[in-house]
Design a protein around this motif. Structure first.
Motif, PDB file in Angstrom:
ATOM      1  N   LEU B  88       0.823  -1.216   0.000  1.00  0.00           N
ATOM      2  CA  LEU B  88       0.000   0.000   0.000  1.00  0.00           C
ATOM      3  C   LEU B  88       0.859   1.268   0.000  1.00  0.00           C
ATOM      4  N   SER B  89       2.022   1.228   0.673  1.00  0.00           N
ATOM      5  CA  SER B  89       2.863   2.425   0.790  1.00  0.00           C
ATOM      6  C   SER B  89       3.273   2.956  -0.579  1.00  0.00           C
ATOM      7  N   GLY B  90       3.751   2.052  -1.433  1.00  0.00           N
ATOM      8  CA  GLY B  90       4.172   2.464  -2.773  1.00  0.00           C
ATOM      9  C   GLY B  90       3.011   2.979  -3.601  1.00  0.00           C
ATOM     10  N   MET B  91       1.850   2.344  -3.443  1.00  0.00           N
ATOM     11  CA  MET B  91       0.666   2.784  -4.187  1.00  0.00           C
ATOM     12  C   MET B  91       0.220   4.176  -3.735  1.00  0.00           C
ATOM     13  N   MET B  92       0.250   4.416  -2.422  1.00  0.00           N
ATOM     14  CA  MET B  92      -0.154   5.727  -1.909  1.00  0.00           C
ATOM     15  C   MET B  92       0.802   6.814  -2.391  1.00  0.00           C
ATOM     16  N   ALA B  93       2.103   6.523  -2.332  1.00  0.00           N
ATOM     17  CA  ALA B  93       3.089   7.512  -2.801  1.00  0.00           C
ATOM     18  C   ALA B  93       2.874   7.809  -4.284  1.00  0.00           C
TER      19      ALA B  93
END
Lengths: 46, 245
Positions: B88-93
């Motif tokens: 999720l972190s990469g997608m949010m960024a």
């Protein structure tokens, strides 16, 4: 010089960019859903 | 019962949560914009020095704040990615970068249109404007870097490193008007108070919340699209009602 031109230019471009972003996102969302549906259907066809 | 926040690090859990939040933030942004514009154009008085043109403040300041805030949030997600390697972190960024770039462009554009009648110039290479322009280039760089790397997880890590390196620019933007002698004015809103008329401040703060709500709504819409794009073969995507028709 009428300052309302500057105000209109600032607000107009901001609203335009936000509209473009919203429309682009709707298009991207529809494409993503269609691609997910296609990947769901493709194994059945093969 | 304690809420297990880590559960939402999974796209399968976050996708429906984001879908629930989007209408609230979207309509919230619309309502706040209506109130903010009413305060800004119908209630706030004409400025005794700048006349009507100061009303650009109601989009310039919120967009400038959001441009910096979104970058910090993007870097935060990048740090989470590097630390915990959550999907999720990469997608949010990835979802934050285009909206951050938009906010930065709006801040520069509205600043230029405010600068011409008040300072006599659209642009000056002073510390505040130059560092904000560098922020725009950082956003463009992060978006371009992602496009250049085909594999999403590798692109996530590369963009996370670049965003963390670039976060040094945020305090430079914020404190530039203190550290250097700039054409750009100093902060009008501080922790100790605001140096402007109350209705002007109210309009600006309401519009700031409107921009905040707008940014959250569009980032959530984008991250849901990214989740579908990246995980379209996953079982949880196949189970979604909009996909499994």
């Amino acid at each position: 010089m009428n300052h309302w031109y500057f105000i209109l230019g600032a607000y107009g471009v901001t609203v335009l960019l936000m509209l473009v972003e919203v429309v682009a996102l709707r298009t991207r969302r529809h494409a993503a859903v269609a691609a997910a549906q296609a990947s769901l259907e493709s194994p059945r066809k093969s | 019962m304690a809420l297990n926040w880590t559960r939402f690090a999974s796209p399968a859990s976050f996708y429906p949560l984001a879908g629930t939040m989007i209408p609230w933030f979207g309509w919230g942004a619309a309502v706040l914009t209506a109130i903010g514009l009413w305060l800004g154009f119908a209630v706030a008085p004409t400025d005794f020095q700048q006349g009507e043109v100061y009303r650009i403040i109601f989009i310039h300041v919120p967009s400038a704040w959001m441009s910096m805030f979104l970058y910090v949030v993007m870097a935060f997600w990048g740090a989470l990615l590097l630390g915990f390697n959550t999907r999720l972190s990469g997608m949010m960024a990835q979802a934050i970068a285009p909206t951050g770039a938009l906010m930065t462009f709006v801040a520069l554009w509205t600043g230029a249109l405010w600068g011409r009648p008040t300072w006599g110039t659209y642009w000056a290479w002073d510390a505040r404007m130059t560092s904000e322009l560098i922020l725009l280039f950082l956003y463009f760089g992060i978006i371009a870097l992602r496009q250049a790397i085909g594999e999403p997880r590798r692109a996530d890590r590369a963009c996370a490193v670049l965003s963390l390196v670039g976060v040094v620019n945020i305090p430079i933007i914020y404190y530039s008007v203190k550290w250097w002698n700039t054409l750009h004015q100093g902060a009008s809103v501080k922790a100790t108070g605001a140096s402007m008329e109350t209705t002007m401040l109210a309009g600006m703060l309401v519009m700031s919340f409107a921009f905040w709500f707008y940014a959250i709504a569009v980032v959530l819409v984008r991250v849901r699209a990214i989740m579908l794009e990246r995980e379209r073969g996953a079982a949880w995507v196949a189970g979604l009602p909009e996909v499994n028709r």
